[in-house]
Design a protein around this motif. Sequence first.
Motif, PDB file in Angstrom:
ATOM      1  N   TYR A   1       0.812  -1.216   0.000  1.00  0.00           N
ATOM      2  CA  TYR A   1       0.000   0.000   0.000  1.00  0.00           C
ATOM      3  C   TYR A   1       0.847   1.269   0.000  1.00  0.00           C
ATOM      4  N   LEU A   2       2.135   1.126  -0.328  1.00  0.00           N
ATOM      5  CA  LEU A   2       3.032   2.276  -0.285  1.00  0.00           C
ATOM      6  C   LEU A   2       2.549   3.393  -1.208  1.00  0.00           C
ATOM      7  N   GLY A   3       2.159   3.050  -2.438  1.00  0.00           N
ATOM      8  CA  GLY A   3       1.686   4.058  -3.382  1.00  0.00           C
ATOM      9  C   GLY A   3       0.455   4.780  -2.881  1.00  0.00           C
ATOM     10  N   ARG A   4      -0.419   4.062  -2.199  1.00  0.00           N
ATOM     11  CA  ARG A   4      -1.628   4.676  -1.645  1.00  0.00           C
ATOM     12  C   ARG A   4      -1.285   5.672  -0.542  1.00  0.00           C
ATOM     13  N   ASP A   5      -0.303   5.309   0.286  1.00  0.00           N
ATOM     14  CA  ASP A   5      -0.013   6.094   1.480  1.00  0.00           C
ATOM     15  C   ASP A   5       0.873   7.308   1.228  1.00  0.00           C
ATOM     16  N   LEU A   6       1.613   7.322   0.128  1.00  0.00           N
ATOM     17  CA  LEU A   6       2.550   8.415  -0.102  1.00  0.00           C
ATOM     18  C   LEU A   6       1.826   9.735  -0.347  1.00  0.00           C
ATOM     19  N   ALA A   7       2.395  10.790   0.219  1.00  0.00           N
ATOM     20  CA  ALA A   7       1.961  12.161  -0.079  1.00  0.00           C
ATOM     21  C   ALA A   7       2.996  12.793  -1.002  1.00  0.00           C
ATOM     22  N   VAL A   8       2.550  13.613  -1.939  1.00  0.00           N
ATOM     23  CA  VAL A   8       3.443  14.253  -2.905  1.00  0.00           C
ATOM     24  C   VAL A   8       3.080  15.726  -2.994  1.00  0.00           C
ATOM     25  N   ASP A   9       4.110  16.583  -3.020  1.00  0.00           N
ATOM     26  CA  ASP A   9       3.870  18.011  -3.206  1.00  0.00           C
ATOM     27  C   ASP A   9       4.839  18.565  -4.235  1.00  0.00           C
ATOM     28  N   ALA A  10       4.596  19.774  -4.673  1.00  0.00           N
ATOM     29  CA  ALA A  10       5.476  20.476  -5.614  1.00  0.00           C
ATOM     30  C   ALA A  10       5.454  21.953  -5.265  1.00  0.00           C
ATOM     31  N   GLY A  11       6.506  22.657  -5.689  1.00  0.00           N
ATOM     32  CA  GLY A  11       6.546  24.076  -5.381  1.00  0.00           C
ATOM     33  C   GLY A  11       7.749  24.775  -5.966  1.00  0.00           C
ATOM     34  N   VAL A  12       7.838  26.059  -5.690  1.00  0.00           N
ATOM     35  CA  VAL A  12       8.963  26.886  -6.130  1.00  0.00           C
ATOM     36  C   VAL A  12       9.429  27.716  -4.944  1.00  0.00           C
ATOM     37  N   GLY A  13      10.655  28.230  -5.055  1.00  0.00           N
ATOM     38  CA  GLY A  13      11.183  29.004  -3.943  1.00  0.00           C
ATOM     39  C   GLY A  13      12.172  30.054  -4.382  1.00  0.00           C
ATOM     40  N   ILE A  14      12.402  30.997  -3.485  1.00  0.00           N
ATOM     41  CA  ILE A  14      13.398  32.054  -3.678  1.00  0.00           C
ATOM     42  C   ILE A  14      14.365  32.000  -2.502  1.00  0.00           C
ATOM     43  N   ARG A  15      15.685  32.143  -2.786  1.00  0.00           N
ATOM     44  CA  ARG A  15      16.682  32.126  -1.727  1.00  0.00           C
ATOM     45  C   ARG A  15      17.561  33.357  -1.858  1.00  0.00           C
ATOM     46  N   LEU A  16      17.757  34.074  -0.775  1.00  0.00           N
ATOM     47  CA  LEU A  16      18.659  35.219  -0.719  1.00  0.00           C
ATOM     48  C   LEU A  16      19.932  34.784  -0.008  1.00  0.00           C
ATOM     49  N   ASP A  17      21.022  34.787  -0.739  1.00  0.00           N
ATOM     50  CA  ASP A  17      22.312  34.330  -0.224  1.00  0.00           C
ATOM     51  C   ASP A  17      23.175  35.555   0.056  1.00  0.00           C
ATOM     52  N   LEU A  18      23.436  35.820   1.330  1.00  0.00           N
ATOM     53  CA  LEU A  18      24.241  36.971   1.737  1.00  0.00           C
ATOM     54  C   LEU A  18      25.685  36.528   1.896  1.00  0.00           C
ATOM     55  N   SER A  19      26.417  36.541   0.782  1.00  0.00           N
ATOM     56  CA  SER A  19      27.849  36.217   0.746  1.00  0.00           C
ATOM     57  C   SER A  19      28.156  34.850   1.333  1.00  0.00           C
ATOM     58  N   GLY A  20      27.204  33.930   1.281  1.00  0.00           N
ATOM     59  CA  GLY A  20      27.439  32.589   1.777  1.00  0.00           C
ATOM     60  C   GLY A  20      27.348  32.433   3.276  1.00  0.00           C
ATOM     61  N   PHE A  21      27.191  33.544   4.014  1.00  0.00           N
ATOM     62  CA  PHE A  21      27.137  33.474   5.471  1.00  0.00           C
ATOM     63  C   PHE A  21      25.716  33.298   5.991  1.00  0.00           C
ATOM     64  N   PHE A  22      24.738  33.733   5.208  1.00  0.00           N
ATOM     65  CA  PHE A  22      23.359  33.706   5.674  1.00  0.00           C
ATOM     66  C   PHE A  22      22.460  33.499   4.467  1.00  0.00           C
ATOM     67  N   ILE A  23      21.590  32.507   4.538  1.00  0.00           N
ATOM     68  CA  ILE A  23      20.679  32.211   3.435  1.00  0.00           C
ATOM     69  C   ILE A  23      19.250  32.259   3.965  1.00  0.00           C
ATOM     70  N   PHE A  24      18.475  33.191   3.445  1.00  0.00           N
ATOM     71  CA  PHE A  24      17.066  33.307   3.814  1.00  0.00           C
ATOM     72  C   PHE A  24      16.241  32.676   2.702  1.00  0.00           C
ATOM     73  N   ARG A  25      15.346  31.773   3.073  1.00  0.00           N
ATOM     74  CA  ARG A  25      14.624  30.968   2.089  1.00  0.00           C
ATOM     75  C   ARG A  25      13.114  31.146   2.239  1.00  0.00           C
TER      76      ARG A  25
END
Length: 815
Positions: free
Chosen positions: A731-755
Amino acid sequence: MNLRRIANLPVYIWAFIGLTLFSCNVTKNVPDGKYLLKSNTLHFKVDLPLTKKGELKSNIEKIIVQKPNSAFLGIPVKLIRYNTGYKKFSEDPQNYQIKNKTVEPPVIYDSTLKKRTALNIRSFLFNKGFFYATVTDTTILKNKRAYTTYNVDAGTNYLINKVTIDVDDKIAEKLVNESMDLTILAEGADFSYDLCEQEKSRITNLLRDYGFYNFTSDNVSFVLDTVNKQYFRDIENPFESAINFVAFQKNNKKPTLDINVVIRDNDGNAYKRYGIKRVRVMPDFQTGKDFRDPKMIQTTVDSVQFRYHNRYVHENVILQHMVVKPGRYYSQTEYDQTLSHMNDLGVFSSVRMTYRPDTTIDPYYGYWLNANLLMSPADKYNYNTSWELSNGTTYTAGTNLTLSLRNNNFGKGANLLTMSVTGGLESYFDSSDAPFFQHFKLLTKTVGANISLDLPKFLFPISHEKVSSANLPRTIVSVGANLLDRINYFRLLNVSTSFMYKWRETQTKTWEISPIFVNNITVSHITPTFQERLNSNSFLRNTYSTTLIEGENIAFTYSDKEKKHSLNYNYLRAGVEEAGGLLKTIGSALPLENVAQYLKFDLDAQHFFTYAHSTIATRFLAGVGIPYGKETSTLPYIKQYFVGGAYSLRGFRIRTLGPGSSYIPPSTIGTSVIDRTGDIKMEATTEYRFDIVKLFSGAIKMNGAAFADAGNIWLAEPSAGFPNGNFDLKYLGRDLAVDAGVGIRLDLSGFFIFRIDAAFPVKKPGGYFNSEEEATQNGYNFYGKGGWVLDKIDPASSEWRKKELVINFAIGYPF
């Protein structure tokens, strides 16, 4: 879609439509007789596996000289912004927006740059061993736009046939010959000049590790012989040679070459072997005057001289992590390891080591170096404050505050002492007629205090003499207490302690072993309403019960990210945990109750396909907890699995999925199940990450992502309280949940990433039913036939966005 629904489209959709229409007029500021470079197309032909071909093609695309304006989702946003302010930007070419590349002038097609591109491509392929590559190009000019196509045929690359060594020093020759089983230039490998450079570095590092301090890569060169003897067996018969060449090509046999590695002493110093005469360590170095300051504290331990302004750290701590020692040959590897180990201690802000030849000793007695290890202390204390805001399905608004203090040099032993306190609140919105601020009802309170001590060595019973400092051994001891108060439900107190060893086996392998950890979980103040729910559900009753956990665990981590320089790298973490075995063995002599017994297995496997301006990140995550023993059939609450949220299935809110396809009746806060947890977890994620724009000369990068997640949690055994909640492979196929989406990431010189990620479900756990009534009768939620909700996705509907669109705010990447 009717006109009203079109009018109600979200602002971001209208903005996208507007940009698309506006992009149709991007050539309005292109001068007459000139053309906007609209695209570069690369057709690449090479006889290589698909992954290697893709990597080569990606590298070739990088060296195309003239590139079109950047675009986001096919829209040249920066060019559109330039055209919008054309008058200002054309009169001021040094405008800061142009310099920071937030706007772009149109890229005017230049035919002369195609010749430079062709030369770059042929030179690049030549260095990769494709000596006879051909490059042609065509350009279509239409409607003031230029479309350029490059046709590249790499031809046949050469294979390495034989490698010989030519060295003019007997000791160096012996060392190099003995190391040839590690050569980069393996017989039968595809030749490239990159391999030659790697072999040059290998030989250089090898000899420098044996005391050849002045030896450099300039002392190594290569002579290539591309005359394939198989083609020219009879040099007096050119017709036979030509026939042989054609025959080999038809049989898909690649030509070969021989490589002669030539090592020469160019200035008379390359083969001088140096030893370490004296080592001086200055843990709080300030200026060059420290070498002569008579007021400094000076001690000698194990033939190593220490000079201090103040005794900042114990000498033995440094000696245990220092590889460079007096009386040994100079070694580049030991130099690198010493710097790395000192930095890993975390008590120095800067670390460097200098060598100077000792001129007081006659060369007859050998060549010697004096080493100076110069370090500057880091701040002893670090303070950190973390404040978070969140929301979820079971609560409307939440806040959490964490305060932490770290002593980087506790007891002057480079021990890291970390103390933290945390507190949080969650509330829900009551839609009664009360005044506005009285609508918010308190749902959850959390408070905790934790302390840990991280020592840069192994404590008892393992002696530090038995462990190499190259393994970076550490011992971590921690103690904590955390209180979770679910208003109108229960109160849970978790008092914990653990003892862990951690070390690095190799550059890519790390181990963590905890021979003992203890969690004492006390559940109290259970409300009568919640107690009724527990009485009717054995899984929940066992979950929210007082429990004693004593166990041990081991975890292995493999990561070749550093080794592969973040290119097409892998990450694997596997862990095993057991609890209850020891206490049950001695339990007859102790008055112990409610002892948890279980086995847990966890796996986290990741692979990253890296390209010029994008990365495909993949992850598979699995965990299973197996309760055993007579007292309970459920994992303790803090050891159970959950899914959803910013670091899991992002189209579902945290702890709102599962277990399995169990049916949860719609209800209001106050009577619903608080958390959905399970004994088994499985997740899979694929994420395409790509560059969008660089701001302020690259100091800030805006990147995008498109992703899909799948997974769920399950119970190990059937439970009457959660029908269809146990794991069953069929029943694995029945039980699985699936989602999709898009995102934006702000990378501040590699020290801080806001997602920011926006995701929505495309499949929810459930069986194949024709109606909600039929699904409910069989114990399932009804989301559609087979659980798929693709036909219900409607971004134009505010109701759909409110119920299904999940916005996640987070720090850092999901993995």
